[in-house]
Design an enzyme around this catalytic site. Structure first.
Site, PDB file in Angstrom:
ATOM      1  N   SER A 179     -41.430  50.189  21.934  1.00 47.91           N
ATOM      2  CA  SER A 179     -41.982  48.613  21.190  1.00 47.91           C
ATOM      3  C   SER A 179     -43.437  48.386  20.879  1.00 47.91           C
ATOM      4  O   SER A 179     -43.949  47.920  20.061  1.00 47.91           O
ATOM      5  CB  SER A 179     -40.821  47.739  20.777  1.00 47.91           C
ATOM      6  OG  SER A 179     -40.787  46.991  21.967  1.00 47.91           O
ATOM      7  N   HIS A 207     -37.707  52.151  16.608  1.00 46.60           N
ATOM      8  CA  HIS A 207     -38.661  52.488  15.519  1.00 46.60           C
ATOM      9  C   HIS A 207     -39.010  54.065  15.421  1.00 46.60           C
ATOM     10  O   HIS A 207     -40.174  54.384  14.757  1.00 46.60           O
ATOM     11  CB  HIS A 207     -39.831  52.465  16.652  1.00 46.60           C
ATOM     12  CG  HIS A 207     -39.995  50.814  17.179  1.00 46.60           C
ATOM     13  ND1 HIS A 207     -40.465  50.027  16.036  1.00 46.60           N
ATOM     14  CD2 HIS A 207     -39.121  49.606  18.072  1.00 46.60           C
ATOM     15  CE1 HIS A 207     -40.042  48.726  16.551  1.00 46.60           C
ATOM     16  NE2 HIS A 207     -39.480  48.828  18.040  1.00 46.60           N
ATOM     17  N   LYS A 238     -35.787  48.500  10.678  1.00 43.98           N
ATOM     18  CA  LYS A 238     -37.323  48.348  10.472  1.00 43.98           C
ATOM     19  C   LYS A 238     -37.266  49.576   9.611  1.00 43.98           C
ATOM     20  O   LYS A 238     -37.872  49.263   8.251  1.00 43.98           O
ATOM     21  CB  LYS A 238     -37.134  48.421  11.929  1.00 43.98           C
ATOM     22  CG  LYS A 238     -37.780  47.110  12.773  1.00 43.98           C
ATOM     23  CD  LYS A 238     -37.268  48.196  14.223  1.00 43.98           C
ATOM     24  CE  LYS A 238     -37.033  45.689  15.024  1.00 43.98           C
ATOM     25  NZ  LYS A 238     -37.205  46.684  16.144  1.00 43.98           N
TER      26      LYS A 238
HETATM   27  C1  LIG Z   1     -36.091  45.019  17.407  1.00 38.29           C
HETATM   28  C2  LIG Z   1     -36.162  46.071  18.674  1.00 38.29           C
HETATM   29  C3  LIG Z   1     -34.662  45.663  18.626  1.00 38.29           C
HETATM   30  C4  LIG Z   1     -33.804  44.808  17.699  1.00 38.29           C
HETATM   31  O1  LIG Z   1     -33.673  45.158  16.253  1.00 38.29           O
HETATM   32  P1  LIG Z   1     -33.039  44.213  15.706  1.00 38.29           P
HETATM   33  O2  LIG Z   1     -32.236  44.582  14.498  1.00 38.29           O
HETATM   34  O3  LIG Z   1     -34.410  43.265  15.492  1.00 38.29           O
HETATM   35  O4  LIG Z   1     -32.011  42.823  16.324  1.00 38.29           O
HETATM   36  C5  LIG Z   1     -33.511  46.885  19.943  1.00 38.29           C
HETATM   37  N1  LIG Z   1     -34.410  47.603  20.507  1.00 38.29           N
HETATM   38  C6  LIG Z   1     -35.696  47.761  20.124  1.00 38.29           C
HETATM   39  C7  LIG Z   1     -36.568  49.023  20.685  1.00 38.29           C
HETATM   40  C8  LIG Z   1     -36.807  47.057  19.078  1.00 38.29           C
HETATM   41  O5  LIG Z   1     -37.635  47.871  19.340  1.00 38.29           O
END
Ligand SMILES: *Cc1c(COP(=O)(O)O)cnc(C)c1O
Length: 396
Positions: A179, A207, A238
């Site tokens: 990320s 992602h 996302k």
């Molecule tokens: C954003 C993210 C999460 C958390 O997800 P949310 O739905 O925002 O709580 C978990 N793992 C990774 C790799 C992320 O980038």
């Protein structure tokens, strides 16, 4: 000795350029926004495909509210399993090519719930050093031994597994797309290692899902190893433009999670509007429109990354829509971000503890909705400000 008052701790953060606050971003998630009084191009949203404002998602959410109301009213195991939960889970299982799937309220809740349910005291977790914080928290919560292996280094992982022979269970866990660096896990090698050592493999594709692979199924599709991953975790907030998360796995593992994942058991389930938006997002991801959005996103990412790389920026190992620009110092990173906002560009600086000390960076994220003209201007501003601050060519 009395503990340091929080006000002093906050002052200390300010002195170290590590103080954080929530910034108000007005104007949505797909393009031009207003931040602290500045009109700016949004270059730090994870709404990669622009689906958060897609009419089909809005319509789905609106209809679900009319039909089912605003809340599920309870946790899943009490009375909070509605039609839409079961429909979305079946849809996610078929999308990910797994026997079953389970919705979680967020990616954070999924990782803490899944990991602490699958392993415990006496077991060992092998986690990439750059994995997301929610994976680390899940590992701590599980009380299993946590071994953090060097980033994207299958050979080092193999040595770690040899040093920790099987007594209990062994779980290998990795981000699919990292990320903060935007590079991809070496899933083909991880699958071979997992098979050799008879370990479980979990991939967090927060992602990757919707964005990577021919049909948007994520990094496992890109690497051609979908069926070989024991737990495919991903998020819906996302690339999919909605909210929530899922685990896709065998029926046996999903049934176990239903019976033991505390973040699932002890929390009110997602409301209908969110579930309906996720269903609409999956429709788009699998349609020709989804393919076109992925193509535009990939093209934007390539253009942006290549332009800044050739201008002398260190983009680390980025090979995705996440493009970091390494600065190093936390204070300089925040100055860079502030100056870019004055130029009409909103990019967040990322500092410790999210990244290692000395590795502060701007984390740029591309969207399918960015136009070439917007990105050309963005590159121009970043290069100009970066040169003025002397942060270009420093690391190469
Ligand atoms: C954003 C993210 C999460 C958390 O997800 P949310 O739905 O925002 O709580 C978990 N793992 C990774 C790799 C992320 O980038």
């Amino acid at each position: 000795m009395s503990p340091l008052p929080y006000a002093d701790r906050l002052d200390r953060l300010k002195e170290q350029d590590l103080y954080r606050r929530c910034r108000l971003v007005e104007g949505g998630t797909s393009g031009r926004v207003r931040v602290d009084g500045h009109e700016a191009l949004l270059l730090c949203s994870n709404n990669y495909l622009g689906l958060a404002e897609h009419p089909a998602l809005k319509r789905g959410a609106q209809r679900a509210v009319e039909r089912w109301g605003c809340s599920s009213g309870a946790s899943r195991l009490v009375s909070g399993t509605m039609e839409l939960h079961t429909i979305l889970e079946e849809r996610l299982a078929s999308f990910k090519g797994s026997e079953a799937a389970l919705i979680f309220n967020s990616g954070y809740a999924a990782n803490t719930g899944i990991i602490s349910a699958l392993v415990g005291r006496g077991d060992v977790i092998f986690s990439d050093r750059l994995n997301h914080a929610s994976i680390v928290d899940g590992a701590l919560l599980s009380r299993a031994t946590l071994v953090r292996y060097p980033h994207n280094d299958p050979a080092a992982l193999r040595r770690s597994l040899e040093r920790h022979p099987a007594k209990g269970r062994r779980l290998i866990v990795t981000d699919g797309v990292f990320s903060m660096d935007g590079d991809l896990a070496r899933l083909t090698e991880l699958v071979a290692i997992k098979q050799e050592f008879d370990a479980l493999l979990m991939v967090d594709d927060a992602h990757g899902v919707g964005v990577l692979g021919e049909t948007g199924r994520g990094s496992a599709e890109l690497c051609g190893v979908t069926a070989k991953i024991d737990i495919q975790m991903g998020t819906l907030g996302k690339g999919l433009g909605s909210f929530g998360a899922y685990a896709a796995a065998s029926r046996e593992l999903i049934d176990w999670l239903v019976n033991s994942a505390r973040s699932l058991i002890f929390s009110t389930s997602l409301p209908p509007a969110v579930l309906a938006a996720s269903l609409a997002a999956l429709e788009i991801v699998e349609s020709p429109e989804g393919g076109e959005l992925r193509r535009r996103l990939a093209e934007n990412s390539r253009f942006f990354r290549d332009s800044l790389r050739s201008a002398g920026f260190d983009t680390l190992g980025s090979e995705s829509q996440i493009v970091p620009l390494l600065v190093g110092d936390a204070g300089e990173t925040m100055t860079f971000s502030r100056r870019l906002l004055e130029e009409g560009l909103f990019v967040q600086g990322i500092r410790p503890p999210t990244v290692p000390v000395g590795a502060s960076r701007l984390r740029c994220t591309l969207m399918a909705t960015h136009t070439r003209e917007e990105l050309e201007q963005a590159v121009e501003s970043i290069v100009r400000v970066g040169r003025a601050l002397g942060v270009v060519n420093r690391h190469v």
